[in-house]
Design a protein around this motif. Structure first.
Motif, PDB file in Angstrom:
ATOM      1  N   UNK A 149       0.829  -1.204   0.000  1.00 59.11           N
ATOM      2  CA  UNK A 149       0.000   0.000   0.000  1.00 59.11           C
ATOM      3  C   UNK A 149       0.864   1.255   0.000  1.00 59.11           C
ATOM      4  N   UNK A 150       0.380   2.267  -0.653  1.00 63.38           N
ATOM      5  CA  UNK A 150       1.035   3.582  -0.617  1.00 63.38           C
ATOM      6  C   UNK A 150      -0.041   4.645  -0.789  1.00 63.38           C
ATOM      7  N   UNK A 151      -0.165   5.488   0.189  1.00 60.09           N
ATOM      8  CA  UNK A 151      -1.319   6.379   0.314  1.00 60.09           C
ATOM      9  C   UNK A 151      -1.210   7.666  -0.491  1.00 60.09           C
ATOM     10  N   UNK A 152      -0.052   7.950  -1.086  1.00 56.76           N
ATOM     11  CA  UNK A 152       0.180   9.259  -1.688  1.00 56.76           C
ATOM     12  C   UNK A 152      -0.765   9.571  -2.852  1.00 56.76           C
ATOM     13  N   UNK A 153      -1.341   8.543  -3.494  1.00 50.51           N
ATOM     14  CA  UNK A 153      -2.273   8.773  -4.600  1.00 50.51           C
ATOM     15  C   UNK A 153      -3.728   8.609  -4.172  1.00 50.51           C
ATOM     16  N   UNK A 154      -3.971   8.250  -2.922  1.00 52.70           N
ATOM     17  CA  UNK A 154      -5.344   7.995  -2.489  1.00 52.70           C
ATOM     18  C   UNK A 154      -6.135   9.296  -2.375  1.00 52.70           C
ATOM     19  N   UNK A 155      -7.414   9.263  -2.719  1.00 51.69           N
ATOM     20  CA  UNK A 155      -8.217  10.486  -2.578  1.00 51.69           C
ATOM     21  C   UNK A 155      -8.367  10.923  -1.126  1.00 51.69           C
ATOM     22  N   UNK A 156      -8.224   9.970  -0.184  1.00 56.64           N
ATOM     23  CA  UNK A 156      -8.365  10.328   1.241  1.00 56.64           C
ATOM     24  C   UNK A 156      -7.184  11.137   1.765  1.00 56.64           C
ATOM     25  N   UNK A 157      -6.041  11.053   1.069  1.00 56.62           N
ATOM     26  CA  UNK A 157      -4.863  11.871   1.401  1.00 56.62           C
ATOM     27  C   UNK A 157      -4.392  11.688   2.843  1.00 56.62           C
ATOM     28  N   UNK A 158      -4.395  10.456   3.317  1.00 53.27           N
ATOM     29  CA  UNK A 158      -3.873  10.198   4.664  1.00 53.27           C
ATOM     30  C   UNK A 158      -3.422   8.744   4.774  1.00 53.27           C
ATOM     31  N   UNK A 159      -2.632   8.486   5.820  1.00 54.29           N
ATOM     32  CA  UNK A 159      -2.228   7.122   6.113  1.00 54.29           C
ATOM     33  C   UNK A 159      -3.439   6.318   6.606  1.00 54.29           C
ATOM     34  N   UNK A 160      -3.464   5.014   6.357  1.00 54.83           N
ATOM     35  CA  UNK A 160      -4.479   4.177   6.996  1.00 54.83           C
ATOM     36  C   UNK A 160      -4.183   4.085   8.490  1.00 54.83           C
ATOM     37  N   UNK A 161      -5.180   3.693   9.262  1.00 54.03           N
ATOM     38  CA  UNK A 161      -5.013   3.591  10.709  1.00 54.03           C
ATOM     39  C   UNK A 161      -5.468   2.221  11.192  1.00 54.03           C
ATOM     40  N   UNK A 162      -5.200   1.947  12.468  1.00 55.49           N
ATOM     41  CA  UNK A 162      -5.657   0.672  13.036  1.00 55.49           C
ATOM     42  C   UNK A 162      -7.182   0.606  13.051  1.00 55.49           C
ATOM     43  N   UNK A 163      -7.834   1.763  13.195  1.00 57.09           N
ATOM     44  CA  UNK A 163      -9.293   1.771  13.220  1.00 57.09           C
ATOM     45  C   UNK A 163      -9.879   1.417  11.853  1.00 57.09           C
ATOM     46  N   UNK A 164      -9.169   1.828  10.795  1.00 55.39           N
ATOM     47  CA  UNK A 164      -9.618   1.457   9.444  1.00 55.39           C
ATOM     48  C   UNK A 164      -9.615  -0.063   9.279  1.00 55.39           C
ATOM     49  N   UNK A 165      -8.546  -0.697   9.756  1.00 54.08           N
ATOM     50  CA  UNK A 165      -8.461  -2.152   9.631  1.00 54.08           C
ATOM     51  C   UNK A 165      -9.470  -2.824  10.554  1.00 54.08           C
ATOM     52  N   UNK A 166      -9.636  -2.264  11.760  1.00 55.79           N
ATOM     53  CA  UNK A 166     -10.601  -2.829  12.707  1.00 55.79           C
ATOM     54  C   UNK A 166     -11.999  -2.907  12.099  1.00 55.79           C
ATOM     55  N   UNK A 167     -12.317  -1.966  11.229  1.00 56.19           N
ATOM     56  CA  UNK A 167     -13.642  -1.953  10.599  1.00 56.19           C
ATOM     57  C   UNK A 167     -13.914  -3.229   9.806  1.00 56.19           C
ATOM     58  N   UNK A 168     -12.838  -3.865   9.281  1.00 52.12           N
ATOM     59  CA  UNK A 168     -13.049  -5.026   8.418  1.00 52.12           C
ATOM     60  C   UNK A 168     -12.506  -6.323   9.011  1.00 52.12           C
ATOM     61  N   UNK A 169     -11.436  -6.245   9.823  1.00 48.56           N
ATOM     62  CA  UNK A 169     -10.881  -7.435  10.474  1.00 48.56           C
ATOM     63  C   UNK A 169     -10.407  -7.040  11.862  1.00 48.56           C
ATOM     64  N   UNK A 170     -11.011  -7.627  12.878  1.00 49.78           N
ATOM     65  CA  UNK A 170     -10.622  -7.284  14.245  1.00 49.78           C
ATOM     66  C   UNK A 170     -10.346  -8.509  15.107  1.00 49.78           C
ATOM     67  N   UNK A 171     -10.594  -9.713  14.575  1.00 48.80           N
ATOM     68  CA  UNK A 171     -10.473 -10.921  15.399  1.00 48.80           C
ATOM     69  C   UNK A 171      -9.075 -11.515  15.408  1.00 48.80           C
ATOM     70  N   UNK A 172      -8.251 -11.187  14.396  1.00 47.11           N
ATOM     71  CA  UNK A 172      -6.867 -11.677  14.336  1.00 47.11           C
ATOM     72  C   UNK A 172      -5.953 -10.497  14.023  1.00 47.11           C
ATOM     73  N   UNK A 173      -4.656 -10.618  14.354  1.00 48.09           N
ATOM     74  CA  UNK A 173      -3.736  -9.533  14.024  1.00 48.09           C
ATOM     75  C   UNK A 173      -3.639  -9.332  12.515  1.00 48.09           C
ATOM     76  N   UNK A 174      -3.598  -8.087  12.097  1.00 48.64           N
ATOM     77  CA  UNK A 174      -3.387  -7.719  10.694  1.00 48.64           C
ATOM     78  C   UNK A 174      -2.188  -6.779  10.650  1.00 48.64           C
ATOM     79  N   UNK A 175      -1.175  -7.140   9.851  1.00 49.72           N
ATOM     80  CA  UNK A 175       0.068  -6.364   9.780  1.00 49.72           C
ATOM     81  C   UNK A 175       0.375  -6.132   8.308  1.00 49.72           C
ATOM     82  N   UNK A 176       0.321  -4.872   7.883  1.00 53.68           N
ATOM     83  CA  UNK A 176       0.423  -4.547   6.467  1.00 53.68           C
ATOM     84  C   UNK A 176       1.515  -3.505   6.242  1.00 53.68           C
ATOM     85  N   UNK A 177       2.562  -3.904   5.540  1.00 50.93           N
ATOM     86  CA  UNK A 177       3.699  -3.007   5.320  1.00 50.93           C
ATOM     87  C   UNK A 177       3.441  -2.070   4.143  1.00 50.93           C
TER      88      UNK A 177
END
Length: 571
Positions: A149-177
């Protein structure tokens, strides 16, 4: 579309004898006169560019025992044709010396193909959708890992956060470089299991990103990424082998005949040598090992696989982080944040290694992106070289390298030639970074940003690479980026110094001859010349004359190493 005409695909195992002097070089006797009369392979039928200034373009080449025995006109080469000679008709495609990626990570390239690959997501919502889809298709995973992932071209113009991931997967660890490997984002479950709280201190050379309320955002930068290492399942030898084989297959299919493999563990060196000798990895690999393996390399000296295609003779070090995650070390603070970046190593720890490398004849390749990091690299290299003068070294010219060399203060440009330091640069970084680097740096520091032409004009060569899996790892994108200095949509900002773009002849050497020089192999590789090894890349487009925008649309048609075809496009 035109395709190669080939009578058959032959793989011949070569076992050259290698010796170490100032550089590793094959001890090959010239062919006897009677042996020179019949070629194993002849190639003609398209434009052939040699990267040899004495004979830049020819009509045909002849190969015997994996080496060029004739390079010239079709009439000259035809004299070497025999009843058993294989004729390869290019059918209008274009032939070049083998393209070599001077900075990449082979296991990472393979792993990207085998895990959650986020390099095509174009928005935060697409990022979340990809994570959710992966979890749905891999319900038994105890941890979800991915990269790209690289956020520089995203329309949201920000880094993703742990809360963003929690919205879709919260039961197991998610680690995304992040694509550059210098930052990651993880979900709340990962932080919980790792015991990372708002009171946790970041390790030296790292940052735990927190918001204005002091809450962990889920972002870890550089050395802080290690805080989650215990959550990732241990990688087995079988995993590594699968990644190396897959990475080699992907690279051959793109037209790369070799790569300079960065940050390689000692165990991976052993695996690569075995896989190459058994024909599992068919491209050439020049290894630069992790700092932890420096002692092993000093003890063994430069080493080479039995088949001669895997060479290990360098150490990879990291001076700073990446520009996108604001970890690159700058002389002055970032223009868009109250930080000057991160220095990841200390002089006290590093200088003894540099001195020993000079004493042992081992190359040092150091990652440096920011102008402060590049100045420190030059200062430390100069001090080490003064400590061990040329007359006392087993390799008089050590050909130490500055990996990335992205932002250089104008006062430091000439020091590369003066010290004999080789910039190793990745053109695709510039056409991605042009969308955010002006904000990070301000216009003034752009004068020394991705300064390819200025560095070449100062008297140095540039070893060209991609840094895959940070980037895609496509030689056509890299060639386009070096010559166009525009993004893939043709955009170039007014402040992006179009004068730093390279000529096509320079770009060709950047991915052929100059990587050979940067790895002590110019007597064997890098150009199409009699006596050199027959490493070749054919594309369906003439990169030297094509319309600029057509270059990244081209396709690799054939990849050849030691005169053997390791990839042939067939559709």
């Amino acid at each position: 579309m035109r395709y190669l005409k080939s009578l058959f695909l032959a793989m011949v195992l070569a076992t050259p004898a290698w010796a170490q002097d100032d550089f590793l070089q094959e001890d090959s006797a010239p062919l006897a006169a009677e042996e020179q009369q019949v070629a194993d392979t002849i190639i003609w039928g398209g434009m052939i560019y040699t990267a040899d200034d004495t004979k830049p373009q020819v009509e045909a080449v002849a190969i015997k025992n994996g080496r060029f025995i004739a390079v010239g006109s079709r009439a000259e080469v035809e004299l070497l044709q025999g009843a058993e000679t294989r004729i390869i008709d290019l059918d209008g495609n274009t032939l070049f010396p083998g393209f070599v990626d001077a900075h990449a990570h082979l296991s990472g390239i393979g792993n990207r193909e085998l895990s959650l690959n986020l390099d095509t997501v174009k928005s935060l919502s697409a990022f979340k959708g990809a994570v959710l889809a992966w979890r749905a298709s891999h319900p038994d995973d105890v941890v979800v890992t991915g990269r790209g992932w690289i956020e520089t071209h995203w329309p949201e113009k920000r880094f993703p956060s742990r809360w963003d991931i929690d919205d879709v997967v919260s039961d197991v660890p998610v680690i995304l470089r992040r694509a550059d490997g210098h930052a990651l984002v993880a979900n709340s479950k990962a932080f919980e299991l790792a015991g990372i709280t708002s009171e946790t201190e970041a390790p030296f050379g790292g940052e735990i990103v927190r918001n204005k309320l002091g809450e962990n955002t889920g972002m870890l930068v550089d050395a802080a990424q290690s805080l989650l290492n215990d959550l990732v399942p241990e990688t087995t030898d079988e995993d590594i082998a699968e990644r190396l084989i897959k990475g080699g297959e992907v690279y051959a299919s793109r037209g790369w005949t070799g790569m300079h493999n960065m940050s390689v563990s000692w165990g991976e060196v052993d695996q690569l040598e075995g896989l190459s000798d058994s024909d599992g990895v068919k491209i050439r690999v020049y290894n630069s090992v992790v700092p932890e393996a420096a002692t092993d390399l000093f003890a063994s000296g430069a080493r080479v696989s039995d088949d001669g295609t895997i060479i290990t003779r360098a150490i990879k070090l990291y001076m700073d982080g990446a520009l996108g995650s604001r970890g690159a070390a700058l002389i002055e603070p970032y223009s868009d944040a109250d930080t000057s970046g991160l220095v990841l190593i200390t002089k006290e720890d590093t200088m003894p290694m540099l001195v020993e490398a000079l004493n042992e004849g081992i190359q040092v390749n150091m990652h440096a992106i920011g102008d402060r990091a590049n100045r420190m690299l030059l200062d430390w290299f100069e001090e080490a070289m003064n400590t061990v003068p040329a007359i006392a070294r087993p390799v008089e010219n050590p050909r130490w390298r500055d990996e990335h060399t992205q932002i250089v203060n104008q006062e430091d440009i000439l020091r590369y030639q003066q010290l004999g330091v080789i910039p190793s640069m990745q053109p695709s970084h510039a056409i991605g970074d042009l969308h955010f680097a002006p904000d990070r740096l301000g216009d003034e520091r752009l004068d020394g940003a991705y300064a390819w032409s200025s560095l070449i004009d100062s008297g140095v060569i540039i070893a060209g690479g991609s840094d895959a899996p940070v980037e895609k790892g496509d030689p056509l994108i890299e060639f386009y980026a070096a010559t166009a200095r525009k993004d893939l949509n043709g955009f170039q900002a007014d402040n992006w110094h179009e004068d730093e773009a390279l000529t096509r002849a320079e770009a060709l050497k950047m991915f052929t001859l100059w990587p050979a020089i940067a790895s002590f192999q110019e007597e064997e590789l890098g150009s199409i010349a009699v006596g050199k090894k027959a490493d070749l890349t054919a594309f369906d487009t003439d990169l030297m004359t094509a319309i600029e925008s057509d270059i990244p649309k081209a396709k690799a048609m054939m990849t050849m190493v030691d005169g053997d075809i390791i990839y042939l496009r067939s559709e």
